[in-house]
Scaffold this motif. Sequence first.
Motif, PDB file in Angstrom:
ATOM      1  N   HIS A  66      54.596  83.184  97.788  1.00  0.00           N
ATOM      2  CA  HIS A  66      54.097  83.895  98.971  1.00  0.00           C
ATOM      3  C   HIS A  66      53.798  85.371  98.720  1.00  0.00           C
ATOM      4  N   HIS A 124      52.711  73.789 106.291  1.00  0.00           N
ATOM      5  CA  HIS A 124      51.613  73.071 105.627  1.00  0.00           C
ATOM      6  C   HIS A 124      52.098  72.050 104.593  1.00  0.00           C
ATOM      7  N   THR A 299      43.815  79.940  98.753  1.00  0.00           N
ATOM      8  CA  THR A 299      44.918  79.430  99.580  1.00  0.00           C
ATOM      9  C   THR A 299      45.137  77.929  99.363  1.00  0.00           C
ATOM     10  N   CYS A 300      46.198  77.424 100.027  1.00  0.00           N
ATOM     11  CA  CYS A 300      46.527  76.001  99.868  1.00  0.00           C
ATOM     12  C   CYS A 300      45.475  75.111 100.518  1.00  0.00           C
ATOM     13  N   CYS A 360      49.669  82.790  97.294  1.00  0.00           N
ATOM     14  CA  CYS A 360      49.152  82.821  98.675  1.00  0.00           C
ATOM     15  C   CYS A 360      48.217  84.003  98.925  1.00  0.00           C
ATOM     16  N   CYS A 363      46.849  85.708 102.513  1.00  0.00           N
ATOM     17  CA  CYS A 363      46.806  84.718 103.599  1.00  0.00           C
ATOM     18  C   CYS A 363      47.829  85.011 104.694  1.00  0.00           C
ATOM     19  N   ASN A 382      43.787  78.519 106.508  1.00  0.00           N
ATOM     20  CA  ASN A 382      43.956  77.567 107.602  1.00  0.00           C
ATOM     21  C   ASN A 382      44.378  78.201 108.924  1.00  0.00           C
ATOM     22  N   ARG A 388      47.604  87.984 111.545  1.00  0.00           N
ATOM     23  CA  ARG A 388      48.014  87.138 110.416  1.00  0.00           C
ATOM     24  C   ARG A 388      47.758  87.808 109.050  1.00  0.00           C
TER      25      ARG A 388
HETATM   26 FE1  SF4 Z   1      50.593  80.209 101.361  1.00  0.00          FE
HETATM   27 FE2  SF4 Z   1      48.763  80.622 103.260  1.00  0.00          FE
HETATM   28 FE3  SF4 Z   1      49.209  78.169 102.355  1.00  0.00          FE
HETATM   29 FE4  SF4 Z   1      51.068  79.379 103.831  1.00  0.00          FE
HETATM   30  S1  SF4 Z   1      49.005  78.793 104.527  1.00  0.00           S
HETATM   31  S2  SF4 Z   1      51.412  78.206 101.934  1.00  0.00           S
HETATM   32  S3  SF4 Z   1      50.812  81.509 103.193  1.00  0.00           S
HETATM   33  S4  SF4 Z   1      48.367  79.876 101.184  1.00  0.00           S
END
Ligand code: SF4
Length: 421
Positions: A66, A124, A299-300, A360, A363, A382, A388
């Motif tokens: 993070h 997530h 990001t994820c 991350c 994000c 997302n 944020r």
């Molecule tokens: Fe990391 Fe953003 Fe995914 Fe959360 S939403 S795990 S902060 S990349």
Amino acid sequence: MEMTFAEKILANYANEKETIPGQIVTVQPAHLLTHDNTAAIIQKVDEELNKYGVYSKNLSIIVLDHVIPAASEKTAINHKKIREFVAKHDIKHFYDVGEGVCHQVVVEKGLALPGKLLLGSDSHTCSYGAVGSFSSGIDRTEAASLMLTGQTWLKVPQSIKVHIKGSLSKGVYAKDVILHIIGDISASGATYCSVEYHGEVEQFSVDDRFTIANMGVEMGAKNSVFFVDDITKQYLKSIGVNESAYSPVIPDLGASYMQTLDYDLNNVVPMVACPHTVDNVKPADQLEDIEIHQCLIGTCTNGRLSDLEIAASILKGKKIHKNVRLLIIPASKQIFQEAMQKGIIQVLVDSGGMVLPPGCGPCLGAHQGVLSPGERCLSTANRNFKGRMGSKDAEIYLASPATVAATALNQTITDPREVIE
Ligand code: SF4
């Protein structure tokens, strides 16, 4: 009794013949994911951990992602505490800074498998439905107790069947599909439901399924799942997981659903989620007067190789607008390496992009590109809640990597179909 995916998998894990929606079951998940929040979690049960230790050194997956590398003394101390915890309890699945975003790492390392139940102290965690797992976010106190006892309780969710037909047009991607769906059913439209994707889903790669499953929680879903097919099997084989290593769970034909939703992909166009909620969705071509200051691809949700590849195909041989900052964040070290080998990173940097370490990034608004008041970011992430990514007077728009890349060229939100050759 015929059961849905959620009913079946939770029955398996609860050692019951069958389960029904609303039933409370006690389960022992295959894995528990935590990330930089591990220090805060172990603090809740510090005394008990010292006395009894962890339930199993194989249960926890800990990924530092993070705020990496540490951005302050406070985050550095947190990381240090986590490393000490990992060493003391001999935690088997630990991934230190630079390995990638936790959700990408879990899937890439073959820890999320079809038919498995995984829980995580991150909303997530629902992403692993991309490979047929039941996965869901839980809160930190629950995660702390799981570390000690290895078990927790879950309420069996109602299920929603999403039936997909048709095919995507040029310039339209999985991100547009999930934004279209969330815009249709709203941010609370699937609250505490298990969302199953059926129909013509073979057109979606595992990367696409990851993007769609990842955003399940943005419509309130408990979990979100695609069922194992040749695409899943090929993907798992590519990361060294043979079919003998997993037992897929698929819903029964006569299972009953709270709701069935039909979507024709021929009707989906490039979409953008506008501030400050993910369901505030509009077609990209209706937003072409909105000026963007920062573009983020990563990001994820959308930091995989195929996402970087799509962005590079749009930016190749071109320069981004002088008033735009383009941040590129590969979702894992492995993706970063593959993108370098394929020349994708070179193209993105040549166009004016800046590469951040796999993690991350901005994000969550902690570092590496937070926004000032009045700034706007178009991101492949997302979430676009107020504040944020820094200032609560900044605005976040969400879109596909193609829309973000096209926008980086023009500075105003751009429908990628206008620039794709
Ligand atoms: Fe990391 Fe953003 Fe995914 Fe959360 S939403 S795990 S902060 S990349």
